[in-house]
Motif scaffolding. Structure first.
Motif, short mmCIF file in Angstrom:
data_model
loop_
_atom_site.label_atom_id
_atom_site.label_comp_id
_atom_site.label_asym_id
_atom_site.label_seq_id
_atom_site.Cartn_x
_atom_site.Cartn_y
_atom_site.Cartn_z
N THR A 4 0.87 -1.16 0.00
CA THR A 4 0.00 0.00 0.00
C THR A 4 0.91 1.22 0.00
OG1 THR A 4 -1.70 -1.18 1.24
CG2 THR A 4 -1.85 1.22 1.20
N ILE A 5 0.80 2.03 -1.06
CA ILE A 5 1.63 3.22 -1.20
C ILE A 5 0.69 4.43 -1.22
CG2 ILE A 5 3.31 4.44 -2.64
CD1 ILE A 5 4.05 1.66 -3.81
N ASN A 6 0.84 5.28 -0.20
CA ASN A 6 -0.02 6.45 -0.04
C ASN A 6 -1.50 6.08 -0.16
OD1 ASN A 6 2.32 7.87 0.28
ND2 ASN A 6 2.09 9.14 -1.51
N GLY A 7 -1.86 4.96 0.44
CA GLY A 7 -3.26 4.53 0.47
C GLY A 7 -3.72 3.73 -0.73
N ASP A 8 -2.89 3.60 -1.76
CA ASP A 8 -3.26 2.85 -2.97
C ASP A 8 -2.50 1.52 -3.00
OD1 ASP A 8 -4.92 4.92 -3.96
OD2 ASP A 8 -3.17 5.91 -4.86
N PRO A 29 14.75 10.76 -4.03
CA PRO A 29 14.68 10.62 -2.57
C PRO A 29 15.07 11.89 -1.81
CG PRO A 29 16.48 9.30 -3.47
CD PRO A 29 15.71 9.85 -4.63
N ARG A 30 15.76 12.81 -2.46
CA ARG A 30 16.12 14.08 -1.80
C ARG A 30 14.92 14.99 -1.62
NH1 ARG A 30 20.52 15.95 -5.88
NH2 ARG A 30 18.82 15.20 -7.17
N MET A 31 13.84 14.69 -2.32
CA MET A 31 12.65 15.55 -2.28
C MET A 31 11.50 14.92 -1.50
SD MET A 31 13.92 18.00 -3.92
CE MET A 31 12.52 19.07 -4.07
N LEU A 32 11.78 13.85 -0.75
CA LEU A 32 10.73 13.11 -0.06
C LEU A 32 11.09 12.78 1.38
CD1 LEU A 32 10.23 10.29 -2.70
CD2 LEU A 32 8.65 12.15 -2.30
N VAL A 33 10.05 12.57 2.15
CA VAL A 33 10.18 11.87 3.42
C VAL A 33 9.51 10.53 3.19
CG1 VAL A 33 9.46 11.80 5.84
CG2 VAL A 33 10.14 13.97 4.81
N ASN A 39 7.09 4.11 10.31
CA ASN A 39 8.40 4.56 10.79
C ASN A 39 9.10 5.35 9.69
OD1 ASN A 39 8.47 3.19 13.41
ND2 ASN A 39 8.49 1.33 12.19
N ILE A 40 9.61 6.52 10.04
CA ILE A 40 10.35 7.33 9.08
C ILE A 40 11.69 6.65 8.81
CG2 ILE A 40 11.48 9.55 8.70
CD1 ILE A 40 8.90 10.64 9.27
N ASP A 55 3.32 -4.50 3.20
CA ASP A 55 3.89 -3.30 3.81
C ASP A 55 3.12 -2.05 3.39
OD1 ASP A 55 5.85 -4.72 5.11
OD2 ASP A 55 7.51 -3.98 3.88
N GLN A 56 3.21 -1.04 4.26
CA GLN A 56 2.61 0.25 3.97
C GLN A 56 3.72 1.28 3.83
OE1 GLN A 56 -0.36 1.27 6.84
NE2 GLN A 56 -1.61 -0.49 6.34
N VAL A 57 3.67 2.04 2.75
CA VAL A 57 4.67 3.07 2.47
C VAL A 57 3.94 4.38 2.24
CG1 VAL A 57 6.52 3.82 0.92
CG2 VAL A 57 6.23 1.38 1.43
N GLU A 58 4.41 5.43 2.92
CA GLU A 58 3.89 6.78 2.68
C GLU A 58 5.04 7.61 2.15
OE1 GLU A 58 0.72 7.97 3.05
OE2 GLU A 58 0.07 5.95 3.58
N LEU A 59 4.78 8.32 1.06
CA LEU A 59 5.78 9.19 0.45
C LEU A 59 5.26 10.62 0.52
CD1 LEU A 59 6.39 6.97 -2.70
CD2 LEU A 59 7.72 7.00 -0.59
N VAL A 60 5.98 11.45 1.27
CA VAL A 60 5.56 12.84 1.47
C VAL A 60 6.56 13.75 0.76
CG1 VAL A 60 5.04 14.61 3.17
CG2 VAL A 60 4.59 12.20 3.71
#
Length: 66
Positions: A4-8, A29-33, A39-40, A55-60
């Motif tokens: 699941t990446i950003n809910g999708d 990756p320099r433009m993201l958290v 966990n960050i 796994d769940q991944v959030e990209l901010v």
């Protein structure tokens, strides 16, 4: 495998690291958290974290302004 990446939900290759995921998505990756399972993950460790089924991944994205 399914993540699941950003809910999708998305299908990605087995054995992919977070760095590989970002490369596959065409993201700098320099433009993201990056958050992995709530966990960050610091940029130097992106190549060490191997993704697993479910796994769940959030990209901010950083946003600049003034």
């Amino acid at each position: 495998m399914q993540l699941t990446i950003n809910g999708d939900r998305r299908i990605v290759p087995d054995g992919l690291t977070l760095a590989g995921l970002l490369e596959q998505l065409g993201l700098d990756p320099r433009m993201l958290v990056v958050e992995h399972n709530r966990n960050i993950v610091r940029r130097p460790r992106l190549g060490e974290v191997v993704l697993s089924e479910g796994d769940q991944v959030e990209l901010v994205h950083f946003v600049g302004g003034g």
